[in-house]
Design a protein around this motif. Sequence first.
Motif, PDB file in Angstrom:
ATOM      1  N   GLY A 155      -6.194   6.735 -13.044  1.00  0.00           N
ATOM      2  CA  GLY A 155      -5.111   6.192 -13.858  1.00  0.00           C
ATOM      3  C   GLY A 155      -3.757   6.325 -13.193  1.00  0.00           C
ATOM      4  N   ARG A 156      -3.493   7.477 -12.570  1.00  0.00           N
ATOM      5  CA  ARG A 156      -2.202   7.683 -11.904  1.00  0.00           C
ATOM      6  C   ARG A 156      -2.060   6.774 -10.687  1.00  0.00           C
ATOM      7  NH1 ARG A 156      -0.585  13.774 -10.976  1.00  0.00           N
ATOM      8  NH2 ARG A 156       1.471  12.796 -10.835  1.00  0.00           N
ATOM      9  N   CYS A 157      -3.136   6.625  -9.918  1.00  0.00           N
ATOM     10  CA  CYS A 157      -3.085   5.731  -8.757  1.00  0.00           C
ATOM     11  C   CYS A 157      -2.912   4.281  -9.197  1.00  0.00           C
ATOM     12  CB  CYS A 157      -4.359   5.873  -7.926  1.00  0.00           C
ATOM     13  SG  CYS A 157      -4.522   7.451  -7.063  1.00  0.00           S
ATOM     14  N   SER A 158      -3.630   3.891 -10.237  1.00  0.00           N
ATOM     15  CA  SER A 158      -3.507   2.526 -10.758  1.00  0.00           C
ATOM     16  C   SER A 158      -2.086   2.249 -11.230  1.00  0.00           C
ATOM     17  CB  SER A 158      -4.503   2.328 -11.908  1.00  0.00           C
ATOM     18  OG  SER A 158      -4.369   1.049 -12.478  1.00  0.00           O
ATOM     19  N   ALA A 159      -1.461   3.256 -11.864  1.00  0.00           N
ATOM     20  CA  ALA A 159      -0.084   3.095 -12.344  1.00  0.00           C
ATOM     21  C   ALA A 159       0.886   2.877 -11.188  1.00  0.00           C
ATOM     22  CB  ALA A 159       0.326   4.316 -13.158  1.00  0.00           C
ATOM     23  N   VAL A 160       0.639   3.539 -10.042  1.00  0.00           N
ATOM     24  CA  VAL A 160       1.486   3.335  -8.860  1.00  0.00           C
ATOM     25  C   VAL A 160       1.457   1.865  -8.441  1.00  0.00           C
ATOM     26  CG1 VAL A 160       1.659   3.794  -6.379  1.00  0.00           C
ATOM     27  CG2 VAL A 160       1.345   5.691  -7.985  1.00  0.00           C
ATOM     28  N   PHE A 161       0.283   1.279  -8.410  1.00  0.00           N
ATOM     29  CA  PHE A 161       0.161  -0.129  -8.021  1.00  0.00           C
ATOM     30  C   PHE A 161       0.847  -1.038  -9.030  1.00  0.00           C
ATOM     31  CE2 PHE A 161      -2.890   1.667  -5.187  1.00  0.00           C
ATOM     32  CZ  PHE A 161      -3.008   0.780  -4.134  1.00  0.00           C
ATOM     33  N   ARG A 162       0.658  -0.747 -10.318  1.00  0.00           N
ATOM     34  CA  ARG A 162       1.255  -1.601 -11.350  1.00  0.00           C
ATOM     35  C   ARG A 162       2.781  -1.557 -11.300  1.00  0.00           C
ATOM     36  NH1 ARG A 162      -1.981   1.144 -14.763  1.00  0.00           N
ATOM     37  NH2 ARG A 162      -0.224   1.698 -16.099  1.00  0.00           N
ATOM     38  N   GLN A 163       3.354  -0.417 -10.927  1.00  0.00           N
ATOM     39  CA  GLN A 163       4.809  -0.311 -10.811  1.00  0.00           C
ATOM     40  C   GLN A 163       5.361  -1.306  -9.793  1.00  0.00           C
ATOM     41  OE1 GLN A 163       5.463   3.793  -9.826  1.00  0.00           O
ATOM     42  NE2 GLN A 163       4.912   4.533 -11.872  1.00  0.00           N
ATOM     43  N   HIS A 164       4.504  -1.697  -8.855  1.00  0.00           N
ATOM     44  CA  HIS A 164       4.916  -2.640  -7.815  1.00  0.00           C
ATOM     45  C   HIS A 164       4.245  -4.001  -7.999  1.00  0.00           C
ATOM     46  CE1 HIS A 164       7.036   0.451  -5.522  1.00  0.00           C
ATOM     47  NE2 HIS A 164       6.033   1.260  -5.815  1.00  0.00           N
ATOM     48  N   ARG A 165       3.808  -4.264  -9.239  1.00  0.00           N
ATOM     49  CA  ARG A 165       3.181  -5.541  -9.595  1.00  0.00           C
ATOM     50  C   ARG A 165       1.987  -5.855  -8.702  1.00  0.00           C
ATOM     51  NH1 ARG A 165       8.416  -9.445 -10.990  1.00  0.00           N
ATOM     52  NH2 ARG A 165       9.332  -8.054 -12.560  1.00  0.00           N
ATOM     53  N   ALA A 166       1.186  -4.839  -8.454  1.00  0.00           N
ATOM     54  CA  ALA A 166      -0.016  -4.986  -7.640  1.00  0.00           C
ATOM     55  C   ALA A 166      -1.186  -4.346  -8.375  1.00  0.00           C
ATOM     56  CB  ALA A 166       0.183  -4.332  -6.269  1.00  0.00           C
ATOM     57  N   GLU A 167      -2.380  -4.575  -7.861  1.00  0.00           N
ATOM     58  CA  GLU A 167      -3.584  -4.009  -8.467  1.00  0.00           C
ATOM     59  C   GLU A 167      -4.494  -3.446  -7.382  1.00  0.00           C
ATOM     60  OE1 GLU A 167      -4.490  -3.652 -11.593  1.00  0.00           O
ATOM     61  OE2 GLU A 167      -3.080  -4.931 -12.687  1.00  0.00           O
ATOM     62  N   ILE A 168      -5.277  -2.458  -7.744  1.00  0.00           N
ATOM     63  CA  ILE A 168      -6.370  -1.996  -6.890  1.00  0.00           C
ATOM     64  C   ILE A 168      -7.481  -3.030  -6.998  1.00  0.00           C
ATOM     65  CG2 ILE A 168      -8.145  -0.231  -6.625  1.00  0.00           C
ATOM     66  CD1 ILE A 168      -6.078   1.776  -7.825  1.00  0.00           C
ATOM     67  N   GLN A 169      -7.941  -3.544  -5.867  1.00  0.00           N
ATOM     68  CA  GLN A 169      -8.941  -4.612  -5.939  1.00  0.00           C
ATOM     69  C   GLN A 169     -10.373  -4.124  -6.074  1.00  0.00           C
ATOM     70  OE1 GLN A 169      -6.481  -4.577  -3.599  1.00  0.00           O
ATOM     71  NE2 GLN A 169      -5.549  -6.603  -3.429  1.00  0.00           N
ATOM     72  N   VAL A 170     -10.695  -2.983  -5.444  1.00  0.00           N
ATOM     73  CA  VAL A 170     -12.091  -2.543  -5.403  1.00  0.00           C
ATOM     74  C   VAL A 170     -12.184  -1.059  -5.742  1.00  0.00           C
ATOM     75  CG1 VAL A 170     -14.159  -2.313  -3.973  1.00  0.00           C
ATOM     76  CG2 VAL A 170     -12.623  -4.259  -3.629  1.00  0.00           C
ATOM     77  N   TYR A 171     -12.956  -0.729  -6.771  1.00  0.00           N
ATOM     78  CA  TYR A 171     -13.213   0.668  -7.139  1.00  0.00           C
ATOM     79  C   TYR A 171     -14.552   1.099  -6.552  1.00  0.00           C
ATOM     80  CZ  TYR A 171      -9.258   0.405 -10.290  1.00  0.00           C
ATOM     81  OH  TYR A 171      -7.991   0.279 -10.799  1.00  0.00           O
ATOM     82  N   LEU A 172     -14.609   2.341  -6.071  1.00  0.00           N
ATOM     83  CA  LEU A 172     -15.759   2.810  -5.312  1.00  0.00           C
ATOM     84  C   LEU A 172     -16.378   4.078  -5.891  1.00  0.00           C
ATOM     85  CD1 LEU A 172     -14.067   2.386  -1.822  1.00  0.00           C
ATOM     86  CD2 LEU A 172     -15.759   0.850  -2.841  1.00  0.00           C
ATOM     87  N   GLY A 173     -16.262   4.309  -7.162  1.00  0.00           N
ATOM     88  CA  GLY A 173     -16.810   5.524  -7.758  1.00  0.00           C
ATOM     89  C   GLY A 173     -15.833   6.682  -7.644  1.00  0.00           C
ATOM     90  N   ASP A 174     -15.741   7.277  -6.441  1.00  0.00           N
ATOM     91  CA  ASP A 174     -14.811   8.392  -6.213  1.00  0.00           C
ATOM     92  C   ASP A 174     -13.607   7.938  -5.387  1.00  0.00           C
ATOM     93  OD1 ASP A 174     -16.603   9.959  -7.546  1.00  0.00           O
ATOM     94  OD2 ASP A 174     -17.507  10.797  -5.744  1.00  0.00           O
ATOM     95  N   GLY A 175     -13.358   6.665  -5.325  1.00  0.00           N
ATOM     96  CA  GLY A 175     -12.247   6.169  -4.520  1.00  0.00           C
ATOM     97  C   GLY A 175     -11.982   4.701  -4.785  1.00  0.00           C
ATOM     98  N   PHE A 176     -11.174   4.094  -3.908  1.00  0.00           N
ATOM     99  CA  PHE A 176     -10.876   2.676  -4.072  1.00  0.00           C
ATOM    100  C   PHE A 176     -10.392   2.075  -2.762  1.00  0.00           C
ATOM    101  CE2 PHE A 176      -6.971   4.958  -5.359  1.00  0.00           C
ATOM    102  CZ  PHE A 176      -6.011   4.358  -4.550  1.00  0.00           C
ATOM    103  N   LEU A 177     -10.424   0.743  -2.708  1.00  0.00           N
ATOM    104  CA  LEU A 177      -9.895  -0.048  -1.603  1.00  0.00           C
ATOM    105  C   LEU A 177      -8.817  -0.971  -2.145  1.00  0.00           C
ATOM    106  CD1 LEU A 177      -9.972  -1.494   1.262  1.00  0.00           C
ATOM    107  CD2 LEU A 177     -11.744  -2.961   0.260  1.00  0.00           C
ATOM    108  N   ALA A 178      -7.707  -1.038  -1.446  1.00  0.00           N
ATOM    109  CA  ALA A 178      -6.645  -1.990  -1.794  1.00  0.00           C
ATOM    110  C   ALA A 178      -6.208  -2.697  -0.521  1.00  0.00           C
ATOM    111  CB  ALA A 178      -5.459  -1.273  -2.433  1.00  0.00           C
ATOM    112  N   TYR A 179      -5.793  -3.925  -0.647  1.00  0.00           N
ATOM    113  CA  TYR A 179      -5.336  -4.679   0.519  1.00  0.00           C
ATOM    114  C   TYR A 179      -4.241  -5.653   0.116  1.00  0.00           C
ATOM    115  CZ  TYR A 179      -8.897  -7.852  -1.422  1.00  0.00           C
ATOM    116  OH  TYR A 179      -9.652  -8.615  -2.272  1.00  0.00           O
ATOM    117  N   MET A 180      -3.358  -5.926   1.071  1.00  0.00           N
ATOM    118  CA  MET A 180      -2.238  -6.844   0.856  1.00  0.00           C
ATOM    119  C   MET A 180      -2.002  -7.649   2.122  1.00  0.00           C
ATOM    120  SD  MET A 180       0.620  -4.639  -1.210  1.00  0.00           S
ATOM    121  CE  MET A 180       0.244  -3.926  -2.808  1.00  0.00           C
ATOM    122  N   PRO A 181      -1.577  -8.907   2.002  1.00  0.00           N
ATOM    123  CA  PRO A 181      -1.255  -9.701   3.188  1.00  0.00           C
ATOM    124  C   PRO A 181      -0.098  -9.094   3.960  1.00  0.00           C
ATOM    125  CG  PRO A 181      -0.559 -10.833   1.186  1.00  0.00           C
ATOM    126  CD  PRO A 181      -1.378  -9.668   0.755  1.00  0.00           C
TER     127      PRO A 181
END
Length: 286
Positions: A155-181
């Motif tokens: 939730g805290r990591c997701s909130a960081v992305f939302r503050q910058h109008r972005a989203e985490i694209q892929v959740y991996l159970g104990d982690g995640f992947l995010a990417y930007m152009p």
Amino acid sequence: MGAWLTRKGARDIPLGSVCSLGRDAANDVALNDDRASRRHAIINRQGLEEYWLVDVGSTNGVKLKGRRLTRPTRLKAGDLFVVGATEFTFHQEKKPEIGSGFTGGDTTVINPGLATQIARTQDCWMLVADLVGFTTVSQQMSSQDAARLVNRWVGRCSAVFRQHRAEIQVYLGDGFLAYMPSEDRSTFFKILASLRELQAEGKPPFRLVLHYGSVAVGGLAPDGGESILGEEVNKLFRLEKVAGKRKVACAMTKAAADLWKGGKPELVGRYVLKGFPRKEPLYRLP
């Protein structure tokens, strides 16, 4: 309609790339329910056919098939889950049009069947985050406490992305992947700075690995959702495993290090990676 939710006495809810559920009216599914948190959970589509249920740090948790959700989990047709006091049923067409979602590790991000759906090749900044030693830590606490720990972190990591109008694209159970152009470099590094602040707290400890490279962008769903694949994605995940073994908390590949504008990254070593012809260097962020 590829996938949708149902609940008693209400219309079906079609699912796109991201669907948020919670008490706040800004959610895709707003719940008039005091037991629901303002932003309680999301359903995140990965590829064209995988839908993952994620508790984004809610107070009362999410129950999936009668058990508290302990980490992001892929939904299957017919699954029942509860947010607040509302029960939802997940539905999905039996024969998705193409492909499968992200699996990570030693495979590409989307099924090769999606090759015909690749829209373009694009240079991207990529970031993988992963909880450190979570399997061991979770064995030392109750399942409920382990669930709270993971979900609060997500939730805290997701909130960081939302503050910058972005989203985490892929959740991996104990982690995640995010990417930007590449053109979103400024936003990417603002997000990185905020994640490193969370990382410095050490509650819980997690690892960050950065990469920059050319990826194939595809997964042309009607709502514009996309996925990435290619050897650069595989390289990132294999070097993340190396970073874990070497206990590097914040690491980057050579491609990312060459473009880094902060202090000089420290070379950790050069490593043999499966599927790559030469040893690949790994750097530690200053």
